[in-house]
Scaffold this active site. Structure first.
Site, PDB file in Angstrom:
ATOM      1  N   ASP A 176      13.605  -0.487  54.117  1.00 50.32           N
ATOM      2  CA  ASP A 176      12.640  -0.311  53.044  1.00 50.32           C
ATOM      3  C   ASP A 176      13.335  -0.799  51.760  1.00 50.32           C
ATOM      4  O   ASP A 176      14.556  -0.990  51.752  1.00 50.32           O
ATOM      5  CB  ASP A 176      12.311   1.187  52.981  1.00 50.32           C
TER       6      ASP A 176
ATOM      7  N   ASP B  90      12.402   0.075  47.826  1.00 48.25           N
ATOM      8  CA  ASP B  90      12.593   1.006  46.713  1.00 48.25           C
ATOM      9  C   ASP B  90      13.215   2.302  47.223  1.00 48.25           C
ATOM     10  O   ASP B  90      12.725   2.910  48.172  1.00 48.25           O
ATOM     11  CB  ASP B  90      11.241   1.292  46.045  1.00 48.25           C
TER      12      ASP B  90
HETATM   13 MG   LIG Z   1      11.119   3.605  49.500  1.00 49.95          MG
END
Ligand SMILES: [Mg+2]
Length: 334
Positions: free
Chosen positions: A17, A19
């Site tokens: 992922d 962020d």
């Molecule tokens: Mg995230």
């Protein structure tokens, strides 16, 4: 898992992922770049993003700016996953009503679809993703088009989207506005739904993939549902409190303080019973469970080990967190 094995052992593909894992705001997360670069020497490394407003090339260029070696084809976006759903439900070359920006329109046009913004063009489907330019007019056109009963695909339904100036309403809020008018719900391509994970597994020809995220309800749950090895890294949204309270589908296979631990031996979780007390030990941290009471016996030196022991202890009770009396020292750092 074998004694001394690292989270990377036994997997051929590492998916991350963005962020809260690679960056937060405009800054790289500590140790993320060097750890992912090291992983790329032995594993296929790819990136997954629910954010539909940017193209894979734009994401790759941002990640390259932190010092990672990333090409557009290493990035799987929710619009790409949405197109995979779309090709199953409409003929090739169909006209699609798009709510969203270039991240979405570019992918649809590459696949040969015709993009429209008007319900009057008799679109074959509606595809909806986040863009900061989406306004009432776009949501209204989607609502009018959906009256014909055509397929509706959302790139993702995240309620929030982190922005430089704070937390802003995400695509889920805009989907919800259309839902209120149309009285239906869309099929969803992004995390925590499985299409985006399947798209990544196919793209990278993964036989066993590991997914690293910072949220239990989207990243870990989605990876678990898709049959991937799930890793929670504590550099983003979720911390000890959320880990202890995680429902059975949202519990990670590995809990890491930061990404350096990807290539370090993962400590064993050792459990034993002493009369009516169940003791869970991870290195020098240990936690005891008696009935519904969970207490720290030894905090140990590494707070992540204490959390690993506490999580195993709480999860092992088979009870929901609100039915337990949990030692506040287990989430003191939150
Ligand atoms: Mg995230």
């Amino acid at each position: 898992m074998a004694e001394g094995a690292t989270p990377l052992d036994g997997v051929d593909t590492v998916l991350a992922d963005l962020d809260g894992v690679v960056y937060r705001g405009s800054k790289a997360v500590d140790h993320a770049v060097e750890s992912l670069t090291a992983a790329a020497a032995t594993h296929r490394v790819g990136y997954i993003t629910n954010n539909a407003s940017r193209t894979a090339a734009a994401v790759a260029s941002q990640l390259s700016g932190y010092g990672l070696s990333v090409a557009a084809e290493d990035v799987v976006t929710s619009p790409q996953a949405a197109v995979r759903l779309l090709v199953d439900v409409v003929p090739a070359g169909s006209t699609i009503l798009v709510v969203g920006g270039e991240g979405l329109t570019s992918v649809l046009e590459e696949e040969g679809f015709v993009v429209t913004r008007s319900a009057d063009d008799s679109p074959a489907a509606v595809v909806q993703g986040f863009s900061p330019d989406v306004g009432w007019v776009h949501l209204a056109e989607a609502s009018y088009a959906l009256e014909a009963g055509i397929p509706w695909i959302a790139t993702n339904t995240d309620w929030t989207i982190p922005q430089e100036r704070g937390i802003a309403p995400g695509n889920g809020t805009l989907v919800s506005a259309v839902h209120s008018a149309a009285g239906r719900l869309p099929d969803v391509a992004g995390k925590p739904e499985t299409p985006i994970f399947q798209a990544a597994v196919e793209r990278f020809s993964a036989t066993k993939a590991l997914f690293i995220g910072d949220r239990l309800d989207t990243d870990v749950k989605g990876a678990n549902d898709a049959g991937l090895v799930s890793v929670l890294v504590l550099t983003g949204i979720d911390g000890a409190k959320q880990v202890l309270a995680a429902d059975a589908r949202s519990r990670p296979d590995f809990i890491l303080g930061d990404l350096r631990e990807l290539s370090q031996p993962y400590p064993a979780v050792v459990e034993h019973d002493e009369e009516d007390v169940h003791v869970v030990t991870v290195r020098d941290s240990s936690v005891a469970v008696r009935g519904s009471v969970v207490r720290v016996l030894s905090a140990g030196t590494d707070p992540v080990d204490l959390l690993r022991a506490g999580a195993a202890a709480v999860w092992g009770t088979g009870r929901a967190i609100y039915g337990l009396d949990v030692d506040p020292a287990l989430h003191a750092g939150d």
